[in-house]
Design an enzyme around this catalytic site. Structure first.
Site, PDB file in Angstrom:
ATOM      1  NE  ARG A   4      -3.180   0.339   2.981  1.00  0.00           N
ATOM      2  CZ  ARG A   4      -3.800  -0.195   4.035  1.00  0.00           C
ATOM      3  NH1 ARG A   4      -4.695  -1.128   3.862  1.00  0.00           N
ATOM      4  NH2 ARG A   4      -3.509   0.202   5.250  1.00  0.00           N
ATOM      5  CB  ILE A  42      -6.539   2.488   3.417  1.00  0.00           C
ATOM      6  CG1 ILE A  42      -7.950   2.173   3.919  1.00  0.00           C
ATOM      7  CG2 ILE A  42      -5.721   3.228   4.477  1.00  0.00           C
ATOM      8  CD1 ILE A  42      -7.991   1.148   5.052  1.00  0.00           C
ATOM      9  CG  LEU A  43      -4.604   6.733  -0.745  1.00  0.00           C
ATOM     10  CD1 LEU A  43      -4.954   8.069  -1.378  1.00  0.00           C
ATOM     11  CD2 LEU A  43      -3.758   5.883  -1.696  1.00  0.00           C
ATOM     12  CG  ASN A  91     -12.663  10.806   2.583  1.00  0.00           C
ATOM     13  OD1 ASN A  91     -12.937  10.452   1.429  1.00  0.00           O
ATOM     14  ND2 ASN A  91     -12.975  10.072   3.631  1.00  0.00           N
ATOM     15  CB  THR A  92     -17.150  13.265   0.820  1.00  0.00           C
ATOM     16  OG1 THR A  92     -18.502  13.251   1.296  1.00  0.00           O
ATOM     17  CG2 THR A  92     -17.045  12.408  -0.427  1.00  0.00           C
ATOM     18  CG  HIS A  93     -17.036   8.516   6.037  1.00  0.00           C
ATOM     19  ND1 HIS A  93     -16.451   7.348   5.573  1.00  0.00           N
ATOM     20  CD2 HIS A  93     -17.806   8.156   7.093  1.00  0.00           C
ATOM     21  CE1 HIS A  93     -16.855   6.339   6.327  1.00  0.00           C
ATOM     22  NE2 HIS A  93     -17.672   6.794   7.252  1.00  0.00           N
ATOM     23  CG  ASP A 124     -13.383   6.818   7.144  1.00  0.00           C
ATOM     24  OD1 ASP A 124     -13.118   7.459   6.115  1.00  0.00           O
ATOM     25  OD2 ASP A 124     -13.819   5.656   7.122  1.00  0.00           O
TER      26      ASP A 124
END
Ligand code: GAR
Length: 183
Positions: free
Chosen positions: A58, A85-86, A100-102, A138
């Site tokens: 990753r 996942i970064l 980010n939008t969650h 998140d």
């Protein structure tokens, strides 16, 4: 801070809303073949495929995403349904510049199944969160949130679609606010 790179993996409806808001998107990076590719193509925005399946590690995958963004001189990164996942390299390359939008009201229901988890928990209200992304998934400073009421008998798809209706307005508005504040 005007050159936006969008990261997407799915149907690309949030990407579509960002493009429709006339935000200066200079590149779209996807981690798999997905509808977001067609949406970017229709707007003439260059697409970079960094295939998740092809890169086991990753951190190495993240370096390749950063390289793709830097090839287009991206200044602000907007994750829009990006499902890999970064790792740290993207936060080093774009400090406080990854959004980010969650689909939940963070810090509730982090993770890849936020809509299903909200239904399973029996909460009556969920929503969406636009936040600065950090290495912890998140998490990170919250920029905007909006509630969505859960209806009796809602399926995950129905609820997610109503949440995405809000994201398609709130995310472009939030990005625009950041760009304007930086101008
Ligand atoms: C959005 O609801 C976004 O919040 C969510 O994926 C959807 C993308 O919609 N992101 C995540 O769950 C990230 N963990 P789209 O593919 O229609 O743009």
């Amino acid at each position: 801070m005007r050159r936006i790179g969008v990261l997407a993996s799915g149907s690309g409806s949030i990407l579509d809303a960002i493009l429709a808001a006339d935000l200066p998107v200079v590149a779209v990076v996807v981690d798999r073949d997905c509808r977001a590719v067609e949406i970017a193509g229709a707007s003439g925005v260059p697409v970079e495929l960094v295939e998740r399946k092809a890169v086991k590690d990753r951190v190495e995958f993240t370096h390749q995403v950063v390289d793709a963004l830097q090839r287009h001189d991206v200044e602000l990164v907007a994750m829009a349904g990006f499902m890999t996942i970064l790792e740290k390299p993207i936060f080093d390359a774009f400090p406080d510049r990854v959004l980010n939008t969650h689909p939940s009201l963070l810090p509730s229901f982090r993770g890849a199944h936020a809509v299903e988890d909200a239904l399973a928990a029996g909460v009556k209200v969920t929503g969406c969160t636009i936040h600065l992304a950090v290495p912890d998934v998140d998490a990170g400073p919250i920029l905007a949130q909006e509630a969505v009421t859960i209806r009796a008998g809602d399926t995950a798809d129905e609820l997610h679609e109503r949440i995405k209706d809000v994201e398609r307005r709130l995310y472009p508005d939030t990005i625009k606010g950041l760009i304007d504040a930086d101008a």
